[in-house]
Design an enzyme around this catalytic site. Sequence first.
Site, PDB file in Angstrom:
ATOM      1  N   ASP A  52       3.480  10.179  24.180  1.00  0.00           N
ATOM      2  CA  ASP A  52       4.415  10.669  25.205  1.00  0.00           C
ATOM      3  C   ASP A  52       5.467   9.654  25.637  1.00  0.00           C
ATOM      4  O   ASP A  52       6.102   9.837  26.668  1.00  0.00           O
ATOM      5  CB  ASP A  52       3.633  11.158  26.430  1.00  0.00           C
ATOM      6  CG  ASP A  52       2.985  10.005  27.193  1.00  0.00           C
ATOM      7  OD1 ASP A  52       2.757   8.947  26.602  1.00  0.00           O
ATOM      8  OD2 ASP A  52       2.709  10.192  28.386  1.00  0.00           O
ATOM      9  N   GLU A  53       5.623   8.585  24.870  1.00  0.00           N
ATOM     10  CA  GLU A  53       6.543   7.526  25.292  1.00  0.00           C
ATOM     11  C   GLU A  53       7.281   6.919  24.123  1.00  0.00           C
ATOM     12  O   GLU A  53       6.719   6.768  23.039  1.00  0.00           O
ATOM     13  CB  GLU A  53       5.727   6.397  25.947  1.00  0.00           C
ATOM     14  CG  GLU A  53       6.015   6.216  27.404  1.00  0.00           C
ATOM     15  CD  GLU A  53       5.253   5.031  27.975  1.00  0.00           C
ATOM     16  OE1 GLU A  53       4.595   5.227  29.000  1.00  0.00           O
ATOM     17  OE2 GLU A  53       5.314   3.931  27.404  1.00  0.00           O
TER      18      GLU A  53
END
Length: 402
Positions: free
Chosen positions: A125-126
């Site tokens: 998610d990053e």
Amino acid sequence: MDAFFASVELLRYPQLKGLAVVIGGGRRKVDEIIRDQYSDLPLSEIPVDAFPLLKDYVGRGVITTATYAARQFGVGSAMGMMKAAKLAPNALVLPVDFDEVRKYSRQFKSIIREIAPLVEDRGVDEVYIDFTDVPGGQREGGRVLARLIQKAITEATGLTCSIGVAPNKLIAKMASEFNKPNGISILHEADVQTKIWPLPVRKINGIGPKAEIKLTKLHLHTIGDIASQEREWLVDNFGKSYGAWMHDAAWGRDDRPVVTESEPVSMSRETTFERDLHAVRDKAELGAIFTELCKQVASDLQRKGYVGKTIGIKLRYDDFKIATRDQTIEGHTADARTIRKVAGLCLKRVDLSRRLRLLGVRVGKLEKAGSEEKTAAERASYAQTAINSVAQSEPEGTLDLF
DNA sequence: TCTGGGGTCCTAGGACCC
DNA sequence: TCTGGGGTCCTAGGACCC
């Protein structure tokens, strides 16, 4: 990405928007039970009261993500489910759907790469983005590009993200948390004293719980407290490498590049049992799990095209203490039987008198399959692998456990 | 009934080699 | 007041991150 795992679920179940929802827990597909029950309805019309509540949750596990509404109750990532249930008994709970999460992960990353190609993967998610040389990247200090990225992601997926813009990765990461969710924050070098120094030390990416405890004992609470210390003093207290790094970090100094390509170092599979198991009393069950983990690692390696030469195991005892053992073999392998055999030897070298909570299998020292230097022993092992795969004579679960 | 799963990197001692 | 100085590899544990 903002509350990523939860947000992905809300795309399927928009009726849960705004509610306290936590994602996490065990393997049970709670949501599939609901879906079966309401198979005549589209997912978005399943009534809210059909979803399971946190207080009814049984079993082990932690929260992966909580919606912002759930965070109001004090629950959050990595918190045990039982503790969370006490804080937010009426929050809804859904299991992690990794396939779905990975799908959206690939999607948002590819959208970013179309706009700014220099992207470093930092998990599901990053990402870090170096948009120094992206045309228009400097307009309004990067805000225009950041907005463009947010808009493109939201239009394509319905998901929101928060972006920090700064001269380096360290500050950008901290900045990204300033305006969550769906925010943009732009920090310059000159902002370090006013915006970074008042923050608690834990906000530095790389200072974890242990370092925090030690810093607290030394009466250092904020990043500014660290910055005010002599570099030498930090080196004396935290070691040459970590102490110097900590000093740089507190001053906002970081020259790490955005790394767009990297090779995996290891692959592993591990599982926490639903109840603690004992090597002797639960031998059959443990053996089956062990073999399954080896097969999974082998299939992960094969699917991704890697072979490894260090095979290891990991145990977590009922008191949460961890033991690892590994062994490096002659040649590289991705063969389940080879992994199983060597991991079995590793298992013989640990204390198996205590109850076990977790078992894991790991393969390290990876090389891309086919590119690794082959020894005579390895060629032999390949031949053996071929024979094994042809023979397939041994039925499941008949291998010796230890 | 606290506390998942998949990773990376670092440290430190010992073996072994030149 | 014995027994150097590198270097690499292996292994175990631990901190930290998402």
